[in-house]
Design a protein around this motif. Structure first.
Motif, short mmCIF file in Angstrom:
data_model
loop_
_atom_site.label_atom_id
_atom_site.label_comp_id
_atom_site.label_asym_id
_atom_site.label_seq_id
_atom_site.Cartn_x
_atom_site.Cartn_y
_atom_site.Cartn_z
N ASP A 166 0.84 -1.20 0.00
CA ASP A 166 0.00 0.00 0.00
C ASP A 166 0.87 1.25 0.00
OD1 ASP A 166 -2.55 -1.29 0.12
OD2 ASP A 166 -2.15 -1.74 2.23
N VAL A 167 1.88 1.26 0.87
CA VAL A 167 2.76 2.42 1.00
C VAL A 167 4.20 1.94 1.15
CG1 VAL A 167 3.28 4.53 2.30
CG2 VAL A 167 0.92 3.69 2.18
N ILE A 168 5.09 2.61 0.46
CA ILE A 168 6.53 2.43 0.67
C ILE A 168 7.06 3.66 1.38
CG2 ILE A 168 8.80 2.19 -0.40
CD1 ILE A 168 7.44 0.72 -2.71
N VAL A 169 7.73 3.44 2.51
CA VAL A 169 8.39 4.51 3.25
C VAL A 169 9.88 4.40 2.97
CG1 VAL A 169 8.87 5.50 5.51
CG2 VAL A 169 6.62 4.47 5.05
N ILE A 170 10.45 5.44 2.38
CA ILE A 170 11.88 5.42 2.07
C ILE A 170 12.61 6.22 3.13
CG2 ILE A 170 13.64 5.93 0.34
CD1 ILE A 170 11.49 5.68 -1.80
N GLY A 171 13.35 5.51 3.95
CA GLY A 171 14.04 6.11 5.09
C GLY A 171 13.54 5.51 6.38
N GLY A 172 14.43 4.86 7.13
CA GLY A 172 14.00 4.16 8.35
C GLY A 172 14.51 4.79 9.62
N SER A 173 14.71 6.11 9.60
CA SER A 173 15.08 6.81 10.83
C SER A 173 13.80 7.29 11.51
CB SER A 173 16.04 7.96 10.52
OG SER A 173 16.55 8.52 11.72
N TYR A 174 13.87 8.33 12.32
CA TYR A 174 12.77 8.70 13.20
C TYR A 174 11.49 9.06 12.44
CZ TYR A 174 17.01 9.15 15.92
OH TYR A 174 18.24 8.91 16.49
N ALA A 175 11.61 9.87 11.40
CA ALA A 175 10.42 10.27 10.64
C ALA A 175 9.82 9.08 9.91
CB ALA A 175 10.77 11.38 9.65
N SER A 231 8.10 6.71 12.34
CA SER A 231 6.85 7.27 12.82
C SER A 231 5.75 7.16 11.78
CB SER A 231 7.06 8.73 13.22
OG SER A 231 5.88 9.31 13.71
N ALA A 232 6.08 7.47 10.52
CA ALA A 232 5.09 7.35 9.44
C ALA A 232 4.63 5.90 9.27
CB ALA A 232 5.69 7.87 8.14
N ALA A 233 5.59 4.99 9.27
CA ALA A 233 5.25 3.58 9.08
C ALA A 233 4.40 3.04 10.22
CB ALA A 233 6.54 2.76 8.95
N THR A 234 4.62 3.53 11.44
CA THR A 234 3.83 3.07 12.59
C THR A 234 2.36 3.43 12.42
OG1 THR A 234 5.74 3.22 14.07
CG2 THR A 234 3.55 3.26 15.08
N GLN A 235 2.07 4.65 11.97
CA GLN A 235 0.67 5.04 11.76
C GLN A 235 0.02 4.14 10.72
OE1 GLN A 235 -0.30 7.33 13.98
NE2 GLN A 235 1.87 7.38 14.54
N LEU A 236 0.74 3.85 9.65
CA LEU A 236 0.20 3.01 8.57
C LEU A 236 0.03 1.57 9.04
CD1 LEU A 236 2.39 4.67 5.88
CD2 LEU A 236 -0.12 4.54 5.74
N ALA A 237 0.97 1.10 9.84
CA ALA A 237 0.87 -0.27 10.35
C ALA A 237 -0.35 -0.42 11.26
CB ALA A 237 2.14 -0.63 11.11
N VAL A 249 9.62 13.01 14.33
CA VAL A 249 8.57 12.07 14.74
C VAL A 249 7.18 12.66 14.48
CG1 VAL A 249 7.54 10.90 16.73
CG2 VAL A 249 10.01 10.85 16.39
N ALA A 250 7.01 13.94 14.79
CA ALA A 250 5.72 14.60 14.55
C ALA A 250 5.40 14.64 13.06
CB ALA A 250 5.73 16.00 15.13
N ASP A 251 6.40 15.05 12.25
CA ASP A 251 6.21 15.08 10.80
C ASP A 251 5.84 13.71 10.25
OD1 ASP A 251 6.77 17.75 10.62
OD2 ASP A 251 8.67 17.52 9.58
N GLY A 252 6.55 12.69 10.72
CA GLY A 252 6.29 11.34 10.23
C GLY A 252 4.89 10.88 10.56
#
Length: 302
Positions: free
Chosen positions: A7-16, A19-25, A280-283
């Motif tokens: 559904d979504v690819i998040v490129i970059g596995g640091s804080y942002a 955080s983005a991937a957690t909401q999607l998960a 983290v907030a942005d993500g």
């Protein structure tokens, strides 16, 4: 062999990105995180100013975030560098450096920034340990000691004005900037010492040696680095950029959407100044926005 679909690819596995991937998960979406393993704050031993994590190692915060994220069964993780992203009618195809490709309906770019420091001997070696960019992240630990600000341009004046709240400040103009009369008056009111002699080198903890051979012993030195996107993917996709005082970053709206429909950006890659807390907030916003776009659809271009 077919291409893996998400559904979504998040490129970059640091804080942002985490955080983005957690909401999607948590929305039970199929998420792939692609991470090249280059956190921007990897040179700093500890992170400060992030609620509940103040004083922890940045690597430990990121490792905990990844471990928590990977408990969600719809999340996949790929170590590697995303080198190309192409938009198609049905989503985005992302190619990695090993030649493999993956596909998703949405992209979140959490690719971060790279810092370019002035070419002064000894400066880069102390980046993150006694040479810093963020007073809120590192100023308190200097215990109101002797602080230097190395000018790289007009925006360094703001640095020099803020930092007296953290210690005794010397502003090294270094030929990069000359304050006007009003700025000099304000700096004097803040107790800032102006030093116009050029900087030759940095040694010890943060001792600044000048071209006239004087050596000023400091507890920490602050410098605004020039910023470059750590990945070309945003520009390759055609995302609009914003020109900031330290460099260019991805332009986003309040929901972290870029100018390319279906692409979201967060963290240092998409803001003028960054920290772990901001990332983290942005993500979180980018992840929520990407999810809602899957539900309600993308806005129709005007």
């Amino acid at each position: 062999m077919g291409i893996d679909e998400f559904d979504v690819i998040v490129i970059g596995g640091s804080y942002a990105g985490l955080s983005a991937a957690t909401q999607l998960a948590r929305a039970r979406r199929r998420v792939l995180v692609i991470d090249a393993g280059q956190r921007r704050n990897r040179y700093a031993s500890h992170s400060h100013g992030f609620l509940g994590q103040d004083g922890r190692e940045g690597a430990a915060i990121a490792a905990d975030g990844r471990a928590q994220l990977m408990k969600y069964r719809t999340v996949s993780w790929r170590e590697g560098l995303a080198t190309q992203a192409v938009k198609h009618e049905d989503g985005f195809r992302v190619t990695l450096s090993d030649g493999s490709a993956v596909h998703a309906q949405r992209l979140v770019l959490a690719t971060g920034m790279a810092d370019e420091l002035p070419s002064i001997p000894g400066l880069a070696e102390r980046w993150g340990s006694s040479v810093f960019h963020c007073p809120y992240c590192h100023g308190y630990e200097l215990n109101q000691g002797r602080i230097g600000v190395l000018a790289t341009g007009p925006h360094s004046w703001h640095h020099a004005m803020m930092l007296p709240d953290w210690g005794q400040v010397t502003f090294f103009l270094n030929g990069a900037f000359e304050p006007d009369e009003e700025q000099l008056t304000k700096l004097a009111a803040r107790g800032v010492t102006i030093e116009r002699t050029r900087v030759q080198a940095v040694s010890g903890t943060a001792t600044v040696t000048l071209t006239d051979h004087r050596a000023l012993v400091l507890d920490g030195l602050f410098v605004l680095s020039r910023l470059h996107s750590a990945s070309p993917l945003g520009e390759l996709l055609g995302c609009e950029m914003e020109d900031g005082p330290m460099g260019r970053y991805l332009r986003t709206d309040m929901m972290k959407a870029t100018s390319v429909a279906g692409v979201y950006a967060c963290g240092d890659a998409a803001r003028m100044a960054g920290s772990v807390a901001f990332a983290v907030a942005d993500g979180a916003m980018a992840g929520v926005a990407a999810h809602q776009s899957l539900v309600f659809g993308l806005p129709v271009a005007a």
